[in-house]
Design a protein around this motif. Structure first.
Motif: not given
Ligand code: SF4
Ligand code: 5AD
Length: 440
Positions: A160, A162-164, A166-167, A169-170, A204, A239, A278
């Protein structure tokens, strides 16, 4: 004759992890291991971890702690850890220090190395910690032992960008990379030949899928829609910032695309959405909902919402409640914000006190449940096509399955089999499921 060795896999987290565990099971089966449902008597235990929220972390450490006893009583018992948590250096350091008896640690980018890691643990009796920091390529052609007979997860992209704020995952899954369309198509053809009726395309952010031949996500769906034997196509996750008109159009154009979209909104407040990075506003989201319902009037819309993001005020939270009421989500996953080490929001001031977070959370769940109940009630009297998933253990005349809108239905019927499609008349409804009777 040598005793056949057995394995057990414990999976935390999302469908991506479930899909990875299918690959791990495939690799272990190819090595001659057999699945063992009992973790305490298996020869090898793999724990596939999730780091998206704090409670997943603590559940993992709880499980790991219990394994020490087994390791003490059977020193040949092999414990392997993998998944998103292992992509975080501070976690790997803590494992080395506090759980030195763990034999193998690997990450989300090197599943394919597992056979080699196990072989060296068995033959050289040494511990292996091998995590590749951030994946770029995609390893194709790995075996898989599917969890379900009639439905399958199919990865279309990884990572991913996107680098939200809080997240995590990236940082644990790396940058976005898409599989070649032809690889996806041939995987799905093979699944169809093996009796699979429903596929769920995983990524993602599936909307930013980009095939090497330029095919975008809607084009991929159109191609998959033509594969004989496949009856239902689902996907997750989308997204909102990348949800194109072309994809919205696919709901009315592609007969096999299920009328359900999981579209995480996270918050209804523009200022919170901005701080979450977002890249859309509440009004943008409402516009998408309008277009989706225009393209496919009965589409069900589900979402993810985070409560108590740093700086969330009472007014911000009211915006989330009002968005939930306006959209009328079919259902929603709600999460208490939890600080993730290394993410930008970790350093945001103004963390919301736990008590306030919980109070808002309970109010939100109350509102969302009321909406789900109302939406489900509207199904009463309709006849829905259900893909049968299973039979009740206690009442052999009761089966379960889902509508294409992803509603769980428990229904009475004469004998039907998993994977069959049956018409079911909906006779009752609750917050989380429907009940019905097969139309004979
Ligand atoms: Fe990526 Fe989803 Fe995490 Fe945003 S919430 S960084 S879109 S995985
Ligand atoms: N705290 C709470 N919820 C989170 N999610 C992701 N990161 C966090 C976090 N730090 C939620 C988001 C996402 C879902 C998979 O998990 O709502 O959509």
């Amino acid at each position: 004759m040598a005793k056949i060795k057995t394995y057990k896999i414990i999976t935390f987290g999302c469908q991506m992890n479930e899909r990875d565990s299918e690959t791990i099971a495939g690799l272990l089966s190819e090595m001659g291991f057999r699945e063992n449902p009992d973790r305490d008597s298996a020869d090898i235990l793999i724990i596939n971890t999730c780091s998206v929220r704090e409670n997943a972390d603590s559940r993992f450490f709880g499980t790991l702690g219990q394994m020490k006893r087994v390791k003490n009583s059977r020193p040949d018992f092999i414990v392997g850890l993998c998944g998103c948590m292992m992509q975080q250096q501070h976690v790997v350091d803590a494992i080395k220090e506090k759980y030195p008896w763990v034999d193998i640690v690997f990450g989300t980018h090197n599943l394919h190395e597992l056979p080699e890691l196990i072989t060296s643990v068995i033959s050289e009796k040494r511990k292996r910690i091998e995590v590749i920091p951030c994946g770029e390529g995609i390893v194709e052609g790995l075996p898989s032992k599917r969890l379900h007979q009639f439905k399958a997860f199919v990865n279309i992209m990884y990572g991913c960008d996107n680098f939200c704020t809080y997240c995590i995952v990236p940082f644990t899954r790396g940058r976005e990379r898409s599989r070649y369309p032809e690889r996806i198509l041939s995987e799905v053809r093979a699944l169809a030949a093996d009796g699979v009726k429903e596929i769920t395309l995983l990524g993602q952010n599936v909307n930013s899928y980009k095939g090497a031949d330029g095919a975008g996500f809607p084009e991929l769906i159109r191609r998959l829609n033509g594969i004989e034997g496949i009856e239902r196509i689902r996907f997750m996750t989308s997204h909102p910032k990348d949800l194109s008109d072309e994809l919205i159009g696919a709901f009315s154009e592609c007969g096999k695309l299920c009328r359900h979209i999981h579209l995480p909104v996270q918050s209804g407040s523009d200022s919170v959405l901005m701080r979450m990075n977002r890249n859309y506003t509440k009004a943008d989201y409402m516009k998408l909902v309008g277009k989706l319902r225009e393209s496919s009037p009965l589409i069900s819309i589900t979402t993810d919402i985070i409560v108590g993001f740093p700086g969330e005020t009472d007014e911000d939270f009211e915006e989330t409640l009002s968005l939930a009421r306006e959209v009328e989500f079919d259902s929603a996953f709600t999460f208490l914000y939890s600080i993730r080490k290394g993410t930008p929001a970790e350093r945001f001031g103004d963390q919301v006190p736990e008590g306030v977070k919980h109070e808002r959370f309970n109010r939100l769940v109350g509102v969302l449940n009321g909406i789900s109940l109302k939406k489900n009630k509207a199904y009463e009297g309709r006849v829905e096509k259900i893909l049968v998933e299973g039979q009740s253990k206690t009442d052999k005349k009761t089966y379960s399955g889902r509508t294409d809108t992803f509603k769980l239905v428990n229904f009475k019927s004469t004998e039907v089999h998993s994977g069959e499609s049956v018409d079911v008349r909906i006779t009752g409804s609750g917050t989380f499921s429907l009940v019905g009777e097969a139309d004979q």
